[in-house]
Design a protein around this motif. Structure first.
Motif, PDB file in Angstrom:
ATOM      1  N   MET A   1       0.760  -1.208  -0.045  1.00  0.00           N
ATOM      2  CA  MET A   1       0.048   0.118  -0.104  1.00  0.00           C
ATOM      3  C   MET A   1       0.855   1.233  -0.113  1.00  0.00           C
ATOM      4  O   MET A   1       0.579   2.129  -0.691  1.00  0.00           O
ATOM      5  CB  MET A   1      -0.917  -0.014   1.358  1.00  0.00           C
ATOM      6  CG  MET A   1      -1.994   1.083   1.266  1.00  0.00           C
ATOM      7  SD  MET A   1      -3.185   0.881   2.168  1.00  0.00           S
ATOM      8  CE  MET A   1      -2.872   1.983   3.562  1.00  0.00           C
ATOM      9  N   LEU A   2       1.948   1.495   0.687  1.00  0.00           N
ATOM     10  CA  LEU A   2       2.893   2.483   0.794  1.00  0.00           C
ATOM     11  C   LEU A   2       3.751   2.461  -0.557  1.00  0.00           C
ATOM     12  O   LEU A   2       4.172   1.579  -0.965  1.00  0.00           O
ATOM     13  CB  LEU A   2       3.880   2.434   1.929  1.00  0.00           C
ATOM     14  CG  LEU A   2       3.350   2.485   3.464  1.00  0.00           C
ATOM     15  CD1 LEU A   2       4.147   2.558   4.411  1.00  0.00           C
ATOM     16  CD2 LEU A   2       2.554   4.046   3.222  1.00  0.00           C
ATOM     17  N   ASP A   3       3.669   3.746  -1.074  1.00  0.00           N
ATOM     18  CA  ASP A   3       4.767   3.879  -1.908  1.00  0.00           C
ATOM     19  C   ASP A   3       5.975   4.393  -1.618  1.00  0.00           C
ATOM     20  O   ASP A   3       7.048   3.897  -2.044  1.00  0.00           O
ATOM     21  CB  ASP A   3       4.097   4.825  -3.031  1.00  0.00           C
ATOM     22  CG  ASP A   3       5.174   5.172  -4.498  1.00  0.00           C
ATOM     23  OD1 ASP A   3       5.276   4.225  -5.328  1.00  0.00           O
ATOM     24  OD2 ASP A   3       5.737   6.167  -4.351  1.00  0.00           O
ATOM     25  N   HIS A   4       6.211   5.181  -0.585  1.00  0.00           N
ATOM     26  CA  HIS A   4       7.279   5.506  -0.304  1.00  0.00           C
ATOM     27  C   HIS A   4       7.092   6.215   1.208  1.00  0.00           C
ATOM     28  O   HIS A   4       6.192   6.768   1.670  1.00  0.00           O
ATOM     29  CB  HIS A   4       8.349   6.429  -1.196  1.00  0.00           C
ATOM     30  CG  HIS A   4       7.362   7.911  -1.190  1.00  0.00           C
ATOM     31  ND1 HIS A   4       6.621   7.981  -2.436  1.00  0.00           N
ATOM     32  CD2 HIS A   4       7.635   8.911  -0.809  1.00  0.00           C
ATOM     33  CE1 HIS A   4       6.137   9.315  -2.345  1.00  0.00           C
ATOM     34  NE2 HIS A   4       6.895   9.917  -1.335  1.00  0.00           N
ATOM     35  N   ILE A   5       8.222   6.576   1.903  1.00  0.00           N
ATOM     36  CA  ILE A   5       8.030   7.294   3.458  1.00  0.00           C
ATOM     37  C   ILE A   5       9.386   8.209   3.271  1.00  0.00           C
ATOM     38  O   ILE A   5      10.314   7.642   2.739  1.00  0.00           O
ATOM     39  CB  ILE A   5       7.871   6.097   4.482  1.00  0.00           C
ATOM     40  CG1 ILE A   5       7.888   6.963   5.776  1.00  0.00           C
ATOM     41  CG2 ILE A   5       9.050   5.339   4.552  1.00  0.00           C
ATOM     42  CD1 ILE A   5       7.307   6.398   6.903  1.00  0.00           C
ATOM     43  N   ALA A   6       9.326   9.357   3.865  1.00  0.00           N
ATOM     44  CA  ALA A   6      10.386  10.088   4.419  1.00  0.00           C
ATOM     45  C   ALA A   6      10.462  10.350   5.680  1.00  0.00           C
ATOM     46  O   ALA A   6       9.367  10.658   6.387  1.00  0.00           O
ATOM     47  CB  ALA A   6      10.065  11.468   3.316  1.00  0.00           C
ATOM     48  N   ILE A   7      11.653  10.251   6.358  1.00  0.00           N
ATOM     49  CA  ILE A   7      11.923  10.413   7.703  1.00  0.00           C
ATOM     50  C   ILE A   7      12.917  11.715   7.851  1.00  0.00           C
ATOM     51  O   ILE A   7      13.848  11.590   7.069  1.00  0.00           O
ATOM     52  CB  ILE A   7      12.383   9.262   8.626  1.00  0.00           C
ATOM     53  CG1 ILE A   7      13.596   8.658   8.148  1.00  0.00           C
ATOM     54  CG2 ILE A   7      11.125   8.136   8.440  1.00  0.00           C
ATOM     55  CD1 ILE A   7      14.127   7.687   9.004  1.00  0.00           C
ATOM     56  N   GLN A   8      12.673  12.485   8.924  1.00  0.00           N
ATOM     57  CA  GLN A   8      13.470  13.465   9.047  1.00  0.00           C
ATOM     58  C   GLN A   8      14.632  13.143   9.939  1.00  0.00           C
ATOM     59  O   GLN A   8      14.357  12.437  10.885  1.00  0.00           O
ATOM     60  CB  GLN A   8      12.942  14.773   9.570  1.00  0.00           C
ATOM     61  CG  GLN A   8      11.695  15.364   8.794  1.00  0.00           C
ATOM     62  CD  GLN A   8      11.254  16.605   9.603  1.00  0.00           C
ATOM     63  OE1 GLN A   8      11.153  16.821  10.670  1.00  0.00           O
ATOM     64  NE2 GLN A   8      10.995  17.670   8.689  1.00  0.00           N
ATOM     65  N   VAL A   9      15.835  13.457   9.662  1.00  0.00           N
ATOM     66  CA  VAL A   9      17.276  13.080  10.307  1.00  0.00           C
ATOM     67  C   VAL A   9      17.882  14.419  10.462  1.00  0.00           C
ATOM     68  O   VAL A   9      18.070  15.040   9.763  1.00  0.00           O
ATOM     69  CB  VAL A   9      17.780  11.880   9.902  1.00  0.00           C
ATOM     70  CG1 VAL A   9      17.053  10.625   9.567  1.00  0.00           C
ATOM     71  CG2 VAL A   9      18.311  12.399   8.408  1.00  0.00           C
ATOM     72  N   ARG A  10      18.904  14.288  11.758  1.00  0.00           N
ATOM     73  CA  ARG A  10      19.633  15.403  12.084  1.00  0.00           C
ATOM     74  C   ARG A  10      20.844  15.401  10.956  1.00  0.00           C
ATOM     75  O   ARG A  10      21.428  16.377  10.767  1.00  0.00           O
ATOM     76  CB  ARG A  10      20.127  15.241  13.347  1.00  0.00           C
ATOM     77  CG  ARG A  10      18.991  15.545  14.313  1.00  0.00           C
ATOM     78  CD  ARG A  10      19.595  15.604  15.947  1.00  0.00           C
ATOM     79  NE  ARG A  10      20.252  14.206  16.044  1.00  0.00           N
ATOM     80  CZ  ARG A  10      19.431  13.345  16.868  1.00  0.00           C
ATOM     81  NH1 ARG A  10      18.302  13.604  17.181  1.00  0.00           N
ATOM     82  NH2 ARG A  10      20.194  12.261  17.183  1.00  0.00           N
ATOM     83  N   ASP A  11      21.502  14.127  10.652  1.00  0.00           N
ATOM     84  CA  ASP A  11      22.474  14.008   9.821  1.00  0.00           C
ATOM     85  C   ASP A  11      22.342  12.768   8.894  1.00  0.00           C
ATOM     86  O   ASP A  11      22.450  11.810   9.332  1.00  0.00           O
ATOM     87  CB  ASP A  11      23.954  13.424  10.807  1.00  0.00           C
ATOM     88  CG  ASP A  11      25.135  13.371   9.943  1.00  0.00           C
ATOM     89  OD1 ASP A  11      25.225  13.335   8.943  1.00  0.00           O
ATOM     90  OD2 ASP A  11      26.118  13.285  11.140  1.00  0.00           O
ATOM     91  N   VAL A  12      22.070  13.473   7.740  1.00  0.00           N
ATOM     92  CA  VAL A  12      21.746  12.657   6.622  1.00  0.00           C
ATOM     93  C   VAL A  12      22.780  11.683   6.134  1.00  0.00           C
ATOM     94  O   VAL A  12      22.544  10.354   5.989  1.00  0.00           O
ATOM     95  CB  VAL A  12      21.201  13.387   5.430  1.00  0.00           C
ATOM     96  CG1 VAL A  12      20.926  12.465   4.128  1.00  0.00           C
ATOM     97  CG2 VAL A  12      19.859  14.215   5.636  1.00  0.00           C
ATOM     98  N   ALA A  13      23.818  12.081   6.224  1.00  0.00           N
ATOM     99  CA  ALA A  13      25.070  11.368   5.750  1.00  0.00           C
ATOM    100  C   ALA A  13      25.198  10.002   6.633  1.00  0.00           C
ATOM    101  O   ALA A  13      25.503   8.900   6.295  1.00  0.00           O
ATOM    102  CB  ALA A  13      26.519  12.078   5.676  1.00  0.00           C
ATOM    103  N   ALA A  14      25.381  10.272   8.089  1.00  0.00           N
ATOM    104  CA  ALA A  14      25.413   9.243   8.986  1.00  0.00           C
ATOM    105  C   ALA A  14      24.619   8.246   8.873  1.00  0.00           C
ATOM    106  O   ALA A  14      24.508   7.100   8.923  1.00  0.00           O
ATOM    107  CB  ALA A  14      25.532   9.840  10.457  1.00  0.00           C
ATOM    108  N   CYS A  15      23.048   8.753   8.832  1.00  0.00           N
ATOM    109  CA  CYS A  15      21.803   7.738   8.633  1.00  0.00           C
ATOM    110  C   CYS A  15      21.971   7.274   7.386  1.00  0.00           C
ATOM    111  O   CYS A  15      21.674   5.973   7.367  1.00  0.00           O
ATOM    112  CB  CYS A  15      20.752   8.636   8.784  1.00  0.00           C
ATOM    113  SG  CYS A  15      20.156   8.925  10.439  1.00  0.00           S
TER     114      CYS A  15
END
Length: 121
Positions: A1-15
């Motif tokens: 059912m989900l196409d995509h999800i976005a999550i906010q993170v403090r450090d995109v590179a580390a995550c």
């Protein structure tokens, strides 16, 4: 059912480095980098990491990734711990969910509860 999800993170590179490691045993990989955004998927862009804006604070989310088998759940957990993640629950059966629910839970670098689960016996 989900196409995509976005999550906010403090450090995109580390995550992104964390998800590179833990999604590989599940068949996932980095699929796109768009400015400060990074996506992951098996064929498309189902998970997006986006930077938290300056006026906000990232809030915990729970992500559960499908694993093809129990060995993949075990490999996910091992990769997460090797990448420095806190293990919330080592791989195990969770019969309170259903008799074949086999999952492992870890915290990503931003504190999100990330799971790999196999529903097959």
């Amino acid at each position: 059912m989900l196409d995509h999800i976005a999550i906010q993170v403090r450090d995109v590179a580390a995550c992104a480095d964390f998800y590179d490691a833990v999604l590989a045993p599940l068949g996932g990989k980095r699929t796109k980098e768009f400015g400060d955004f990074v996506s992951f998927g098996t064929t498309g862009h189902s998970l997006w990491l986006v930077p938290v804006d300056e006026d906000s604070k990232a809030r915990e989310v729970h992500l559960a990734f499908a694993a093809a088998d129990r060995a993949a759940v075990d490999a996910f957990h091992a990769a997460a711990v090797a990448a420095g993640a806190e293990s919330l629950h080592a791989p195990q059966l969770w019969p309170q969910y259903h008799e074949s629910y086999y999952g492992a839970f870890v915290r990503d670098p931003d504190g999100n509860n990330v799971e790999a689960v196999c529903h097959a016996p």
